[in-house]
Design a protein around this motif. Structure first.
Motif, PDB file in Angstrom:
ATOM      1  N   PRO A   1     138.219 105.018  86.892  1.00 46.76           N
ATOM      2  CA  PRO A   1     139.497 104.327  86.673  1.00 46.76           C
ATOM      3  C   PRO A   1     139.344 102.814  86.552  1.00 46.76           C
ATOM      4  O   PRO A   1     140.004 102.185  85.715  1.00 46.76           O
ATOM      5  CB  PRO A   1     140.322 104.715  87.903  1.00 46.76           C
ATOM      6  CG  PRO A   1     139.725 106.003  88.375  1.00 46.76           C
ATOM      7  CD  PRO A   1     138.262 105.899  88.076  1.00 46.76           C
ATOM      8  N   GLY A   2     138.473 102.218  87.370  1.00 56.10           N
ATOM      9  CA  GLY A   2     138.304 100.773  87.325  1.00 56.10           C
ATOM     10  C   GLY A   2     137.758 100.302  85.993  1.00 56.10           C
ATOM     11  O   GLY A   2     138.285  99.353  85.389  1.00 56.10           O
ATOM     12  N   ASP A   3     136.696 100.961  85.512  1.00 50.59           N
ATOM     13  CA  ASP A   3     136.115 100.577  84.231  1.00 50.59           C
ATOM     14  C   ASP A   3     137.072 100.854  83.077  1.00 50.59           C
ATOM     15  O   ASP A   3     137.121 100.097  82.097  1.00 50.59           O
ATOM     16  CB  ASP A   3     134.797 101.327  84.003  1.00 50.59           C
ATOM     17  CG  ASP A   3     133.652 100.745  84.818  1.00 50.59           C
ATOM     18  OD1 ASP A   3     133.809  99.627  85.336  1.00 50.59           O
ATOM     19  OD2 ASP A   3     132.607 101.417  84.930  1.00 50.59           O
ATOM     20  N   THR A   4     137.831 101.952  83.173  1.00 53.91           N
ATOM     21  CA  THR A   4     138.787 102.277  82.112  1.00 53.91           C
ATOM     22  C   THR A   4     139.853 101.197  81.993  1.00 53.91           C
ATOM     23  O   THR A   4     140.193 100.752  80.893  1.00 53.91           O
ATOM     24  CB  THR A   4     139.448 103.641  82.378  1.00 53.91           C
ATOM     25  OG1 THR A   4     138.434 104.651  82.434  1.00 53.91           O
ATOM     26  CG2 THR A   4     140.425 103.994  81.271  1.00 53.91           C
ATOM     27  N   VAL A   5     140.383 100.744  83.128  1.00 55.10           N
ATOM     28  CA  VAL A   5     141.387  99.680  83.103  1.00 55.10           C
ATOM     29  C   VAL A   5     140.772  98.387  82.571  1.00 55.10           C
ATOM     30  O   VAL A   5     141.389  97.664  81.770  1.00 55.10           O
ATOM     31  CB  VAL A   5     141.966  99.455  84.516  1.00 55.10           C
ATOM     32  CG1 VAL A   5     142.833  98.195  84.550  1.00 55.10           C
ATOM     33  CG2 VAL A   5     142.789 100.662  84.952  1.00 55.10           C
ATOM     34  N   LEU A   6     139.544  98.085  82.988  1.00 52.12           N
ATOM     35  CA  LEU A   6     138.866  96.872  82.526  1.00 52.12           C
ATOM     36  C   LEU A   6     138.729  96.866  81.007  1.00 52.12           C
ATOM     37  O   LEU A   6     139.104  95.893  80.330  1.00 52.12           O
ATOM     38  CB  LEU A   6     137.481  96.770  83.172  1.00 52.12           C
ATOM     39  CG  LEU A   6     136.592  95.617  82.685  1.00 52.12           C
ATOM     40  CD1 LEU A   6     137.159  94.280  83.133  1.00 52.12           C
ATOM     41  CD2 LEU A   6     135.167  95.797  83.189  1.00 52.12           C
ATOM     42  N   VAL A   7     138.196  97.962  80.451  1.00 48.69           N
ATOM     43  CA  VAL A   7     137.971  98.013  79.015  1.00 48.69           C
ATOM     44  C   VAL A   7     139.290  98.095  78.265  1.00 48.69           C
ATOM     45  O   VAL A   7     139.452  97.482  77.200  1.00 48.69           O
ATOM     46  CB  VAL A   7     137.040  99.196  78.660  1.00 48.69           C
ATOM     47  CG1 VAL A   7     136.921  99.360  77.144  1.00 48.69           C
ATOM     48  CG2 VAL A   7     135.661  98.976  79.264  1.00 48.69           C
ATOM     49  N   SER A   8     140.258  98.834  78.791  1.00 45.77           N
ATOM     50  CA  SER A   8     141.568  98.904  78.150  1.00 45.77           C
ATOM     51  C   SER A   8     142.201  97.522  78.063  1.00 45.77           C
ATOM     52  O   SER A   8     142.776  97.139  77.026  1.00 45.77           O
ATOM     53  CB  SER A   8     142.481  99.858  78.915  1.00 45.77           C
ATOM     54  OG  SER A   8     143.750  99.934  78.324  1.00 45.77           O
ATOM     55  N   THR A   9     142.083  96.741  79.131  1.00 47.65           N
ATOM     56  CA  THR A   9     142.623  95.375  79.118  1.00 47.65           C
ATOM     57  C   THR A   9     141.889  94.513  78.110  1.00 47.65           C
ATOM     58  O   THR A   9     142.499  93.731  77.365  1.00 47.65           O
ATOM     59  CB  THR A   9     142.514  94.753  80.522  1.00 47.65           C
ATOM     60  OG1 THR A   9     143.178  95.587  81.467  1.00 47.65           O
ATOM     61  CG2 THR A   9     143.149  93.365  80.557  1.00 47.65           C
ATOM     62  N   LEU A  10     140.563  94.653  78.060  1.00 48.47           N
ATOM     63  CA  LEU A  10     139.766  93.905  77.088  1.00 48.47           C
ATOM     64  C   LEU A  10     140.187  94.251  75.661  1.00 48.47           C
ATOM     65  O   LEU A  10     140.400  93.360  74.825  1.00 48.47           O
ATOM     66  CB  LEU A  10     138.280  94.210  77.291  1.00 48.47           C
ATOM     67  CG  LEU A  10     137.318  93.623  76.244  1.00 48.47           C
ATOM     68  CD1 LEU A  10     137.324  92.103  76.292  1.00 48.47           C
ATOM     69  CD2 LEU A  10     135.903  94.164  76.460  1.00 48.47           C
TER      70      LEU A  10
ATOM     71  N   VAL B   1     129.528 102.060  78.250  1.00 57.04           N
ATOM     72  CA  VAL B   1     128.716 101.480  79.337  1.00 57.04           C
ATOM     73  C   VAL B   1     128.175 100.115  78.919  1.00 57.04           C
ATOM     74  O   VAL B   1     128.178  99.167  79.717  1.00 57.04           O
ATOM     75  CB  VAL B   1     127.570 102.428  79.711  1.00 57.04           C
ATOM     76  CG1 VAL B   1     126.596 101.753  80.675  1.00 57.04           C
ATOM     77  CG2 VAL B   1     128.115 103.708  80.339  1.00 57.04           C
ATOM     78  N   GLU B   2     127.714  99.981  77.674  1.00 58.50           N
ATOM     79  CA  GLU B   2     127.204  98.695  77.218  1.00 58.50           C
ATOM     80  C   GLU B   2     128.307  97.642  77.202  1.00 58.50           C
ATOM     81  O   GLU B   2     128.065  96.461  77.506  1.00 58.50           O
ATOM     82  CB  GLU B   2     126.583  98.852  75.835  1.00 58.50           C
ATOM     83  CG  GLU B   2     125.257  99.607  75.851  1.00 58.50           C
ATOM     84  CD  GLU B   2     124.744  99.938  74.466  1.00 58.50           C
ATOM     85  OE1 GLU B   2     123.528  99.837  74.248  1.00 58.50           O
ATOM     86  OE2 GLU B   2     125.560 100.304  73.590  1.00 58.50           O
TER      87      GLU B   2
END
Length: 348
Positions: A151-160, A117-118
């Motif tokens: 799903p949105g946050d997972t894709v965001l962090v995975s891309t990061l 989350v952070e």
């Protein structure tokens, strides 16, 4: 003081600077992790993580990378560039993750530690490209409580993480499996590897078996107190906050979760009157974040009303966010134990 009367403002640079293990884990090290002798996977994980930290000793070209300098990315690390700690609640995954951060031979500004989350809050505050630039000069990025339910946050962090891994940053992550579900830890590891897709080859999964140490051999969570006891105890406790539970929940809806840590600044103990079951998902998720920040800071919590194992209904505990709710119950129960029984007015 009252938490519901606070309006914290957090500058962006503080979000970056505070990506270090929380106060609860300031002093944790591999040497003071106490493996359960009945669970050999715990000792095996310590040995593997020690070796992983030792492999991060050479600074290579990390010191030469700069946020706004265009240059060729360094070669990806040989072998697994990351570790994933797979296990249930309270088996010491965060202790081990923080120990890895402390053991990595690099200055603090080249290491980052934060919850999932952070990390998403950091991206929201900085923007994706600036977040990549801010972290790509690091030797190690640790993500605690990796969440797969959005799903949105997972894709965001995975891309990061993919961008960081391509820049030569080593990665470490934890997530939770539900207690009492045979084999689900293995499924959680598979879920993690699937969701991070192209990154999965960079991670080595370390299974950590065991029971929740916060409940291992300990008494049940203390029963809530009367309103009058909570009010009186708050009045004689230095640095205490006192809130009605309903008012606090309403206030959390007006404060961005990235500021919940600042909301707790200077608070030595939290006193809540009238704890009751939370009725909607959005409110429950905000309470989960507050529970995490209080647990990070080792802030004891004394309450009246319902016990913590009744604040999330059956539908929530069997739904898509159940892992978060079980974690919050475990942590709030530990903080309730920390509060203990309040001293009488005469100090006895």
């Amino acid at each position: 003081m009252s938490l519901s009367g606070r309006e914290p403002h957090v500058p962006v640079d503080r979000l970056v600077a505070e990506m270090v293990p929380p106060p609860r884990f300031d002093s944790v090290r591999f040497d003071n992790y106490l493996p359960d002798p009945k669970q050999p996977s715990q000792s095996e994980a310590v040995g593997t993580l020690r070796a992983f930290a030792e492999g991060l000793g050479a600074p290579d070209d990390a010191g030469r990378r700069r946020w706004f300098r265009r240059q060729a990315a360094p070669a990806a690390p040989a072998g697994p560039g990351g570790v994933y700690l797979d296990g249930g609640y309270g088996v010491g995954k965060t202790h081990l993750l923080a120990s890895l951060w402390h053991a990595t031979p690099a200055p603090p500004e080249q290491k980052a530690f934060g919850t999932f989350v952070e990390l998403t809050n950091l991206v929201g505050a900085l923007g994706f490209q600036q977040a990549v630039q801010a972290l790509s000069g690091h030797r190690l990025v640790c993500i605690d409580e990796f969440e797969l339910d959005d799903p949105g946050d997972t894709v965001l962090v995975s891309t990061l993480l993919g961008r960081l891994a391509g820049a030569g940053v080593r990665l470490a992550a934890t997530s939770n499996t539900l207690p009492g579900r045979l084999g689900e830890g293995r499924f959680a590891a598979a879920d993690f590897m699937r969701e991070i897709q192209g990154l999965s080859a960079r991670f080595r999964s370390l299974r950590i078996d065991g029971e929740d140490y916060r409940h291992r051999g300990l008494p049940e969570a203390p029963a809530p107190y009367a309103d009058e006891e909570v009010t009186a105890a708050a009045g004689r406790t230095p640095g205490a906050s006192l809130d009605d539970f309903g008012a606090l929940l309403a206030h959390l809806a007006r404060v961005h979760p990235s500021r919940y840590g600042a909301l707790c600044d200077g608070v030595e103990a939290v006193f809540l009157r009238g704890v009751r079951p939370v009725e909607d998902q959005a409110t429950a998720l905000r309470l989960v974040v507050l529970a995490d920040r209080l647990y990070d800071r080792e802030v004891p919590v004394m309450t009246s009303g319902e016990p913590f194992d009744r604040i999330f209904g059956e539908e929530m505990l069997t739904g898509g966010y159940r892992k978060k709710y079980f974690r919050a119950i475990s942590r709030l129960t530990a903080l309730a134990r920390d509060a203990g029984r309040p001293a009488a007015p005469d100090g006895s």
